[in-house]
Design an enzyme around this catalytic site. Structure first.
Site, PDB file in Angstrom:
ATOM      1  N   GLU A   1       0.666  -0.871  -0.358  1.00  0.00           N
ATOM      2  CA  GLU A   1       0.039   0.015  -0.033  1.00  0.00           C
ATOM      3  C   GLU A   1       0.716   1.484  -0.566  1.00  0.00           C
ATOM      4  O   GLU A   1       1.495   1.494   0.729  1.00  0.00           O
ATOM      5  CB  GLU A   1      -1.613  -0.310   1.128  1.00  0.00           C
ATOM      6  CG  GLU A   1      -2.350   0.564   1.093  1.00  0.00           C
ATOM      7  CD  GLU A   1      -3.281   0.039   1.770  1.00  0.00           C
ATOM      8  OE1 GLU A   1      -3.819   0.817   2.431  1.00  0.00           O
ATOM      9  OE2 GLU A   1      -2.850  -0.570   2.905  1.00  0.00           O
TER      10      GLU A   1
ATOM     11  N   TYR B   1      -0.786   6.406  -2.682  1.00  0.00           N
ATOM     12  CA  TYR B   1      -2.000   6.891  -3.707  1.00  0.00           C
ATOM     13  C   TYR B   1      -2.924   6.065  -3.533  1.00  0.00           C
ATOM     14  O   TYR B   1      -4.084   5.880  -4.261  1.00  0.00           O
ATOM     15  CB  TYR B   1      -1.789   6.789  -4.980  1.00  0.00           C
ATOM     16  CG  TYR B   1       0.024   5.554  -4.858  1.00  0.00           C
ATOM     17  CD1 TYR B   1      -0.639   4.287  -5.199  1.00  0.00           C
ATOM     18  CD2 TYR B   1       0.769   5.256  -4.857  1.00  0.00           C
ATOM     19  CE1 TYR B   1      -0.271   3.263  -4.784  1.00  0.00           C
ATOM     20  CE2 TYR B   1       1.763   4.502  -4.278  1.00  0.00           C
ATOM     21  CZ  TYR B   1       1.043   3.591  -4.764  1.00  0.00           C
ATOM     22  OH  TYR B   1       1.930   2.548  -4.575  1.00  0.00           O
TER      23      TYR B   1
ATOM     24  N   LYS C   1      -4.027   1.536  -3.587  1.00  0.00           N
ATOM     25  CA  LYS C   1      -3.421  -0.369  -3.266  1.00  0.00           C
ATOM     26  C   LYS C   1      -2.482  -0.948  -4.098  1.00  0.00           C
ATOM     27  O   LYS C   1      -2.803  -0.604  -5.217  1.00  0.00           O
ATOM     28  CB  LYS C   1      -4.547  -1.057  -2.938  1.00  0.00           C
ATOM     29  CG  LYS C   1      -4.934  -0.734  -1.061  1.00  0.00           C
ATOM     30  CD  LYS C   1      -6.600  -1.718  -1.468  1.00  0.00           C
ATOM     31  CE  LYS C   1      -6.923  -1.035   0.131  1.00  0.00           C
ATOM     32  NZ  LYS C   1      -8.380  -1.580  -0.134  1.00  0.00           N
TER      33      LYS C   1
ATOM     34  N   LYS D   1      -1.290  -1.518  -9.112  1.00  0.00           N
ATOM     35  CA  LYS D   1      -1.226  -0.233  -8.744  1.00  0.00           C
ATOM     36  C   LYS D   1      -2.885   0.538  -8.556  1.00  0.00           C
ATOM     37  O   LYS D   1      -2.979   0.979  -9.897  1.00  0.00           O
ATOM     38  CB  LYS D   1      -0.134   0.405  -8.603  1.00  0.00           C
ATOM     39  CG  LYS D   1       0.169   1.513  -8.506  1.00  0.00           C
ATOM     40  CD  LYS D   1       1.425   1.662  -8.964  1.00  0.00           C
ATOM     41  CE  LYS D   1       2.217   3.482  -8.317  1.00  0.00           C
ATOM     42  NZ  LYS D   1       3.367   3.930  -8.763  1.00  0.00           N
TER      43      LYS D   1
ATOM     44  N   ASP E   1      13.685  10.483  -7.230  1.00  0.00           N
ATOM     45  CA  ASP E   1      13.522   9.173  -5.550  1.00  0.00           C
ATOM     46  C   ASP E   1      14.465   7.998  -5.570  1.00  0.00           C
ATOM     47  O   ASP E   1      13.110   6.553  -5.468  1.00  0.00           O
ATOM     48  CB  ASP E   1      11.874   9.206  -5.509  1.00  0.00           C
ATOM     49  CG  ASP E   1      11.169   8.522  -4.253  1.00  0.00           C
ATOM     50  OD1 ASP E   1      12.059   9.117  -3.466  1.00  0.00           O
ATOM     51  OD2 ASP E   1      10.567   8.553  -4.148  1.00  0.00           O
TER      52      ASP E   1
END
Lengths: 347, 461
Positions: free
Chosen positions: B102, B105, B107, B123, B221
């Site tokens: 999770e 945004y 699950k 997603k 990221d």
């Protein structure tokens, strides 16, 4: 020894033998003009190929493997958008063809015994070379005029050796393997961290045995997802004969023919199928162990394979010569390939 | 260190105790009152033992009142759970499976392609959740656009996208992965990998990163939580939600924004520079990642984001002594304060530590089990079984009931590994009963006996 040239002009197409790989390739009966020998010419249309690397892999791997029970490729070459592969003509076609045309209820057991032994010889070699075939099925087992059995379909195979090491488990699950799903072992389909190994090919051998004996592969016509859970739960496919077909109260044999319900396969064949189709991969024998099974020795004497395959007749140029058909197909193809839509400019 | 600061992705990180929403989804628990005994006669056996005593406020004298009658004691036998049926749900040709993880945004669930039988992950993005995240919707659109153009062994592959306007949901179907490096790290006591394992992952990260950069994409990221592993053990760089694609005609890799996780941000961002080199941001975060997976620590810490950024801004950090000097050298090169001095991908590739493979010593960290399943088996199977084997049954027996006590017993049993998950009989007729011998089912673990909805204000976004 005939040398086969990598040049289209040396081969004269006589007729179409069939399509393969979902219409991706067409197999022609062709004549090698200098030697007047019949060959099979397989033409892959690379424009249609989604997984071009698979074809490349098939050609490269097939050229590497040298075994009398593996279909060799004499030569391969590229012409326009197509890749052509020349291989010896297997006059009886594939076992699938035989099942479709003359043996709808399955091949006679003595023929199965001969075929499966040769298949196992080829498979044992493939395993020892460090590959898992992953697409064993009747349509990938070819038989020549003399009754020689060859394995093909190496397009789906995968190497066991990775990074220079013999892997204990393989995890790859190719999306392109859709047509082979019914033949794959449960552990291949499960796609979990346990993975699978060459024993999954042995499960497929079991499925092929059922296919050759029953006329259709087990799980055929079933939703693919149901096939998955049936296999995962350990439902073992069976050879259909008087021992396995349940007879209902009113003597009904649902969905089976009388012949299937009355025949009786030998104990040995049942045993081999059951050994191969065990849910637990490590319990299944290896290809070389299967070859030492007593069943493999019993049937060697007796009638030859071409004899057993009667009334099927092997292809010859007399039977199969049909230039019109080739011309027709080529025209149709050319029309199909024409793109009617105009170009779009996108700035 | 504060988890929030590392912005640890809950994706695929299987911590049995923490996935609260999962249980909520799978379980509607009820407490049946005494009156309900006509529904389920089995339940009301020992009610007589604890008759309810009503008290007036004035009489309240704690010393004389038995505490048990004040707090109504509920026997574990009387707490009834109800399973939600694993009903087959399809999105296009894909069959929906269980929850894998999770994020903020929405699950991530498993999906099975019903035609190829290939496993996938999906997603699920909810519009209303995306709106709560800054740039949420834009980020997703950008991610889809980017992923569609990418094709590399070490970058996650987007398989398909579906929209459901009615439910305001979006489904991104991706390659299936079994876990993230973050999840694996968290499953070990030392929170790090043996060197040979870290080496393998790092090289794959660099391969993937080099590809992304060659396509003009800055990930922004990179962190263990965004590095996923496939069944084959291939590393996949995932979550391009905050990635930036450089303009085709851009002169260089200058970027102006960053939304990555604080602990992995370089000094130029911590110091609030207006413009900075994008590629070097990824190099820095990869350096922090390498530091993290080899030492189990973070090079920069701080009680809050300001302190953290202050520390990163200074650029001073130490590599633990026990780290061998070639690795120290590599980490130092990747974590140079000045982006200009920082290693390039080429320098990293040619670095001694990358070239030389560490010898295989110690046990590799395995992928932690998902809800007790060490093999990460297809979670879609129970839904398929339900669909094929049980839908022929009658309409009643919609739910299975079981009690807290059975659950506790089950939990004790499940400590031992169980291999026969799928042995469930096709002719399971005793569904409607509280059957005490149904050991073959994997009970979901409830959080408490009373159904507690999430407190809306407390959720980490």
């Amino acid at each position: 020894m005939v040398t086969y040239q990598p040049d289209n002009s040396y081969y004269k197409k006589l007729s179409i033998l069939g399509e393969c790989c979902n219409g991706l390739a067409i197999v022609y009966l062709a004549k090698h003009v200098p030697s007047q020998k019949l060959v099979a010419l397989k033409k892959f249309n690379m424009d249609k190929a989604k997984h071009a690397n698979l074809i490349q892999q098939e050609v490269i791997l097939t050229r590497q493997l040298q075994h009398s029970n593996i279909l060799p490729y004499f030569v391969s070459y590229v012409i326009d958008q197509e890749v052509c592969v020349i291989s010896p003509l297997m006059e009886f076609g594939s076992c699938r063809d035989l099942l479709n045309t003359h043996f709808i209820e399955g091949l006679p057991e003595s023929a199965i015994a001969i075929i499966i032994k040769d298949v196992l010889e080829g498979l044992d070699y493939i395993h020892k070379k460090g590959f898992i075939h992953r697409a064993l099925r009747a349509s990938h087992i070819l038989i020549s005029q003399t009754g020689h059995v060859c394995l093909s379909g190496l397009r789906y195979s995968c190497p066991i050796i990775y990074n220079g090491k013999w892997q204990k488990q393989i995890h790859s699950f190719p999306e392109s393997t859709m047509e082979n799903l019914n033949w794959l072992g449960p552990e291949v389909l499960e796609q979990n961290l346990q993975g699978y190994n060459e024993k999954s090919d042995i499960y497929s051998i079991g499925v092929v045995l059922c296919e050759l004996a029953n006329g259709t592969e087990p799980f055929a016509g079933m939703p693919i997802t149901l096939m998955l859970i049936e296999k995962v739960r350990g439902a073992a496919p069976q050879l259909l004969d008087s021992a396995t077909i349940p007879i209902e109260e009113n003597d009904e044999i649902n969905g089976y023919t009388l012949n299937q319900a009355n025949r009786r396969f030998s104990e040995g064949l049942h045993q081999i199928a059951a050994l191969c189709l065990q849910r637990e991969p490590s319990h299944r024998p290896s290809a070389s162990q299967l070859l030492t099974h007593s069943y493999m020795k019993v049937h060697r004497r007796g009638l030859s394979l071409p004899h057993l395959l009667k009334p099927a007749i092997p292809l010859s140029d007399k039977v199969a010569y049909n230039p019109d058909e080739v011309a027709d197909l080529e025209t149709i193809q050319r029309l199909n390939d024409l793109e009617i839509s105009s170009y779009e400019w996108n700035f | 260190m504060d988890k929030k600061m590392c912005n640890i992705n809950k994706n695929f990180d299987s911590e049995p105790g923490e996935s609260t929403e999962l249980e909520e989804a799978e379980l509607n628990n009820r407490i049946f009152s005494v009156e309900s005994d006509d529904e389920l006669p089995v339940l009301a056996q020992n009610d007589q033992e604890n008759p309810v005593i009503w008290l007036n406020d004035e009489d309240l004298d704690l010393e004389t009142v038995n505490i048990n009658s004040f707090f109504h004691r509920v026997d574990s036998d009387q707490i009834i759970y109800q399973t939600k049926k694993k009903r087959l749900k399809m999105i296009g040709k894909y069959v929906m499976g269980d929850l894998l993880g999770e994020g903020s945004y929405g699950k991530v669930k498993e999906m099975l392609d019903s035609e190829t039988l290939c496993r996938h992950a999906v997603k699920i993005l909810k519009k209303h959740k995306l709106r709560r995240i800054p740039n949420g919707e834009q980020n997703v659109q950008r991610e889809i656009k980017l992923l569609r153009t990418l094709r590399h062994k070490n970058v996650i592959k987007l398989v398909d996208v579906f929209y459901n306007e009615e439910k305001q949901k979006m489904y991104l179907i991706m390659e299936f992965c079994v876990g993230s490096l973050q999840g694996m790290l968290e499953s070990t006591p030392t929170k790090k990998f043996p060197l040979f394992q870290a080496h393998g992952y790092f090289l794959q990260l660099i391969d993937g990163l080099e590809y992304l950069h060659s396509k003009g994409i800055i990930h922004k990221d990179i962190k263990p939580g965004n590095l996923l592993l496939t069944l084959e053990g291939n590393l996949k760089i995932s979550d391009l939600g905050v990635a930036e694609a450089l303009d085709l005609f851009a002169a260089d890799d200058t970027c102006y924004t960053s939304q990555g996780s604080p602990a992995f941000q370089p000094p130029e961002i911590a110091n609030g520079l207006e413009a900075f080199s994008g590629f070097k941001v990824d190099i820095w975060s990869s350096g922090v990642t390498l530091y993290n997976i080899t030492t189990g620590k973070y090079p920069f810490e701080g009680d809050n984001v300001y302190r953290l950024f202050e520390n990163i801004g200074k650029g001073d950090f130490t590599v633990p002594e026990d780290i061998d000097c070639t690795l120290q050298n590599l980490i130092n090169g990747m974590l140079r304060k000045d982006p200009g001095d920082r290693f390039s991908i080429k320098q990293i590739r040619q670095h001694d530590w990358c070239i030389r493979k560490p010898s295989k010593c110690g046990q590799a960290v395995p992928i932690p089990p998902l809800r007790g399943d060490e093999f990460h088996s297809i979670t879609v199977l129970p839904y398929l079984m339900e669909h094929y084997y049980e839908c022929q049954g009658s309409d009643d027996g919609e739910y299975e009931y079981y009690t807290e006590r059975q659950l506790n017993e089950e939990r004790r049993k499940s400590e031992r590994p169980h291999h026969q998950l799928y042995e469930k009989s096709a002719h399971n007729n005793g569904r409607a009963h509280v059957s005490s011998q149904s050991t073959k089912r994997r009970w979901p673990k409830p959080i408490s006996c009373i159904s507690v909805n999430k407190f809306p204000g407390c959720k980490q976004s």
